[in-house]
Design a protein around this motif. Structure first.
Motif, PDB file in Angstrom:
ATOM      1  N   LYS A  68      11.476 -16.478 -39.683  1.00 13.67           N
ATOM      2  CA  LYS A  68      11.275 -17.848 -40.171  1.00 13.67           C
ATOM      3  C   LYS A  68      12.303 -18.792 -39.567  1.00 13.67           C
ATOM      4  N   VAL A  69      13.559 -18.345 -39.506  1.00  6.66           N
ATOM      5  CA  VAL A  69      14.620 -19.167 -38.912  1.00  6.66           C
ATOM      6  C   VAL A  69      14.344 -19.400 -37.433  1.00  6.66           C
ATOM      7  N   ILE A  70      13.951 -18.347 -36.728  1.00  7.23           N
ATOM      8  CA  ILE A  70      13.672 -18.443 -35.296  1.00  7.23           C
ATOM      9  C   ILE A  70      12.489 -19.375 -35.032  1.00  7.23           C
ATOM     10  N   THR A  71      11.462 -19.300 -35.867  1.00  7.10           N
ATOM     11  CA  THR A  71      10.314 -20.189 -35.728  1.00  7.10           C
ATOM     12  C   THR A  71      10.722 -21.647 -35.916  1.00  7.10           C
ATOM     13  N   LEU A  72      11.604 -21.893 -36.885  1.00  2.00           N
ATOM     14  CA  LEU A  72      12.117 -23.246 -37.099  1.00  2.00           C
ATOM     15  C   LEU A  72      12.818 -23.762 -35.853  1.00  2.00           C
ATOM     16  N   PHE A  73      13.629 -22.919 -35.235  1.00  2.00           N
ATOM     17  CA  PHE A  73      14.328 -23.334 -34.017  1.00  2.00           C
ATOM     18  C   PHE A  73      13.360 -23.550 -32.862  1.00  2.00           C
ATOM     19  N   HIS A  74      12.295 -22.773 -32.819  1.00  2.00           N
ATOM     20  CA  HIS A  74      11.280 -22.963 -31.785  1.00  2.00           C
ATOM     21  C   HIS A  74      10.700 -24.369 -31.891  1.00  2.00           C
ATOM     22  N   LEU A  75      10.393 -24.808 -33.094  1.00  2.00           N
ATOM     23  CA  LEU A  75       9.811 -26.134 -33.306  1.00  2.00           C
ATOM     24  C   LEU A  75      10.826 -27.236 -33.003  1.00  2.00           C
ATOM     25  N   ILE A  76      12.077 -27.036 -33.456  1.00  2.90           N
ATOM     26  CA  ILE A  76      13.120 -28.024 -33.183  1.00  2.90           C
ATOM     27  C   ILE A  76      13.357 -28.164 -31.681  1.00  2.90           C
ATOM     28  N   GLY A  77      13.419 -27.023 -30.988  1.00  6.76           N
ATOM     29  CA  GLY A  77      13.632 -27.044 -29.539  1.00  6.76           C
ATOM     30  C   GLY A  77      12.466 -27.649 -28.791  1.00  6.76           C
ATOM     31  N   LEU A  78      11.254 -27.356 -29.222  1.00  7.64           N
ATOM     32  CA  LEU A  78      10.069 -27.887 -28.562  1.00  7.64           C
ATOM     33  C   LEU A  78      10.013 -29.408 -28.687  1.00  7.64           C
ATOM     34  N   SER A 107       8.913 -22.747 -23.645  1.00 11.71           N
ATOM     35  CA  SER A 107      10.254 -23.335 -23.623  1.00 11.71           C
ATOM     36  C   SER A 107      10.923 -23.277 -24.991  1.00 11.71           C
ATOM     37  N   GLY A 108      10.133 -23.355 -26.060  1.00 12.10           N
ATOM     38  CA  GLY A 108      10.717 -23.285 -27.394  1.00 12.10           C
ATOM     39  C   GLY A 108      11.413 -21.965 -27.667  1.00 12.10           C
ATOM     40  N   PHE A 109      10.983 -20.912 -26.972  1.00  8.60           N
ATOM     41  CA  PHE A 109      11.599 -19.603 -27.182  1.00  8.60           C
ATOM     42  C   PHE A 109      13.029 -19.554 -26.650  1.00  8.60           C
ATOM     43  N   MET A 110      13.356 -20.421 -25.702  1.00  4.37           N
ATOM     44  CA  MET A 110      14.726 -20.428 -25.192  1.00  4.37           C
ATOM     45  C   MET A 110      15.687 -20.949 -26.252  1.00  4.37           C
ATOM     46  N   TYR A 111      15.229 -21.867 -27.076  1.00  4.98           N
ATOM     47  CA  TYR A 111      16.030 -22.309 -28.219  1.00  4.98           C
ATOM     48  C   TYR A 111      15.998 -21.253 -29.316  1.00  4.98           C
ATOM     49  N   ALA A 112      14.817 -20.668 -29.517  1.00  6.24           N
ATOM     50  CA  ALA A 112      14.680 -19.627 -30.535  1.00  6.24           C
ATOM     51  C   ALA A 112      15.580 -18.433 -30.228  1.00  6.24           C
ATOM     52  N   LEU A 235      24.714 -28.316 -29.522  1.00  8.49           N
ATOM     53  CA  LEU A 235      23.487 -27.637 -29.932  1.00  8.49           C
ATOM     54  C   LEU A 235      23.814 -26.339 -30.675  1.00  8.49           C
ATOM     55  N   VAL A 236      24.834 -25.636 -30.218  1.00  8.30           N
ATOM     56  CA  VAL A 236      25.273 -24.419 -30.914  1.00  8.30           C
ATOM     57  C   VAL A 236      25.738 -24.762 -32.321  1.00  8.30           C
ATOM     58  N   ILE A 237      26.449 -25.874 -32.459  1.00 13.72           N
ATOM     59  CA  ILE A 237      26.918 -26.295 -33.781  1.00 13.72           C
ATOM     60  C   ILE A 237      25.737 -26.539 -34.709  1.00 13.72           C
ATOM     61  N   VAL A 238      24.725 -27.268 -34.212  1.00 14.49           N
ATOM     62  CA  VAL A 238      23.528 -27.508 -35.020  1.00 14.49           C
ATOM     63  C   VAL A 238      22.878 -26.184 -35.411  1.00 14.49           C
ATOM     64  N   SER A 239      22.739 -25.287 -34.438  1.00 15.45           N
ATOM     65  CA  SER A 239      22.114 -23.982 -34.696  1.00 15.45           C
ATOM     66  C   SER A 239      22.904 -23.197 -35.732  1.00 15.45           C
ATOM     67  N   PHE A 240      24.216 -23.157 -35.545  1.00 17.63           N
ATOM     68  CA  PHE A 240      25.059 -22.378 -36.453  1.00 17.63           C
ATOM     69  C   PHE A 240      25.017 -22.961 -37.865  1.00 17.63           C
ATOM     70  N   LEU A 241      25.061 -24.281 -37.972  1.00 19.53           N
ATOM     71  CA  LEU A 241      25.052 -24.915 -39.289  1.00 19.53           C
ATOM     72  C   LEU A 241      23.745 -24.641 -40.025  1.00 19.53           C
ATOM     73  N   ILE A 242      22.640 -24.671 -39.292  1.00 23.27           N
ATOM     74  CA  ILE A 242      21.344 -24.399 -39.918  1.00 23.27           C
ATOM     75  C   ILE A 242      21.273 -22.946 -40.384  1.00 23.27           C
ATOM     76  N   VAL A 243      21.669 -22.018 -39.494  1.00 24.75           N
ATOM     77  CA  VAL A 243      21.629 -20.601 -39.846  1.00 24.75           C
ATOM     78  C   VAL A 243      22.549 -20.312 -41.024  1.00 24.75           C
ATOM     79  N   ALA A 244      23.773 -20.863 -40.974  1.00 27.52           N
ATOM     80  CA  ALA A 244      24.738 -20.619 -42.046  1.00 27.52           C
ATOM     81  C   ALA A 244      24.236 -21.180 -43.374  1.00 27.52           C
ATOM     82  N   THR A 245      23.648 -22.365 -43.335  1.00 24.03           N
ATOM     83  CA  THR A 245      23.141 -22.984 -44.564  1.00 24.03           C
ATOM     84  C   THR A 245      22.007 -22.162 -45.154  1.00 24.03           C
TER      85      THR A 245
END
Length: 264
Positions: A68-78, A107-112, A235-245
């Protein structure tokens, strides 16, 4: 020798956490050297990444919650890719059937894959956060960083102001991780920089294999500007903050369920 053993164990755990990014790089290299007449390269990459994602969940390497988290990042990255391609920041010149506004879905998978790495590392290294800032501050900061990727094309680029805020907010924050039963700690801001730098290295490999092209790479490949490290760090900060939250929300939910069950 003990230090060397710990370093090897840490490197092995990191390698396992990077399984998805490794598959992405291998697929980029493979599809660049081998042509498929029945399907464009971008679409072949999409099929490979979908199968890889399915296998990771099916084999238990990733949980459904992590999916679910990875899918969210796929959409954010896309969404970010569509905007950046529209603004001419980079391009996907090859043809493909599964494209949205000039951006291939793969391309979204590269963010995922960044989210996959964070989730895998979190679980494998038993990550804990010390002196984590309040929820509202974390969410606001993550949203501001993400929006700046869009807004700076029309207004001021405030990335350095945001970077300063990150240092202030997380000045006393540490990440604790475990390697072979021994606990270590690292300043959280340092981990942001290190991950961002290694993603910049990965970006150079990806552009070399034709994952996408910057305007100065259309004629021949060139090293991605070192200044891009700052973008990846944010971008790593955004990713980490989302995952941590999301991790903390899940832990609190599970703790509440335990308390409710014990009270019955």
């Amino acid at each position: 020798m003990d230090a060397l053993k710990q370093l090897i164990c840490f490197a092995w755990e990191q390698t396992l956490a990077c399984i998805f990014p490794v598959v992405i790089f291998a697929s980029l290299a493979f599809t660049q050297s081998v042509s498929f007449t029945f399907l464009p390269r971008y679409d072949c990459l999409l099929v490979i990444f979908l199968l890889m994602q399915w296998w990771m969940v099916y084999s238990g390497m990733e949980t459904k919650d992590e999916l679910k988290v990875i899918t969210l990042f796929h959409l954010i990255g896309l969404a970010l890719e569509i905007f950046k391609v529209h603004m001419g920041a980079w391009a996907y010149p090859e043809k493909g059937y599964f494209k949205i506004l000039g951006v291939p879905l793969y391309s979204g998978f590269m963010y995922a894959s960044v989210a996959s790495y964070l989730c895998q590392s979190w679980r494998r290294l038993r990550v804990e956060l010390v002196r984590w800032p309040p929820f509202l501050i974390v969410v606001t900061l993550a949203l501001a960083i993400y929006l700046n990727f869009f807004i700076h094309h029309y207004w001021l680029d405030v990335r350095w102001w945001l970077t300063g805020l990150v240092v202030i907010v997380f000045w006393r924050s540490w990440v604790i991780y475990e390697v072979n039963g021994i606990r270590y700690r690292m300043p959280l801001t340092l981990s942001f920089v290190l991950i961002g730098f290694f993603i910049w290295i990965a970006e150079n490999i990806a552009t070399l294999f034709g994952a996408w092209k910057y305007p100065n790479q259309t004629g021949s490949w060139r090293l991605v500007h070192l200044g891009k490290v700052s973008s990846w760090v944010l971008l790593v900060i955004v990713s980490f903050l989302i995952v941590a939250t999301l991790k903390q929300i899940k832990e609190r939910k599970e703790a509440d369920e335990v308390r409710v069950s014990e009270s019955k």
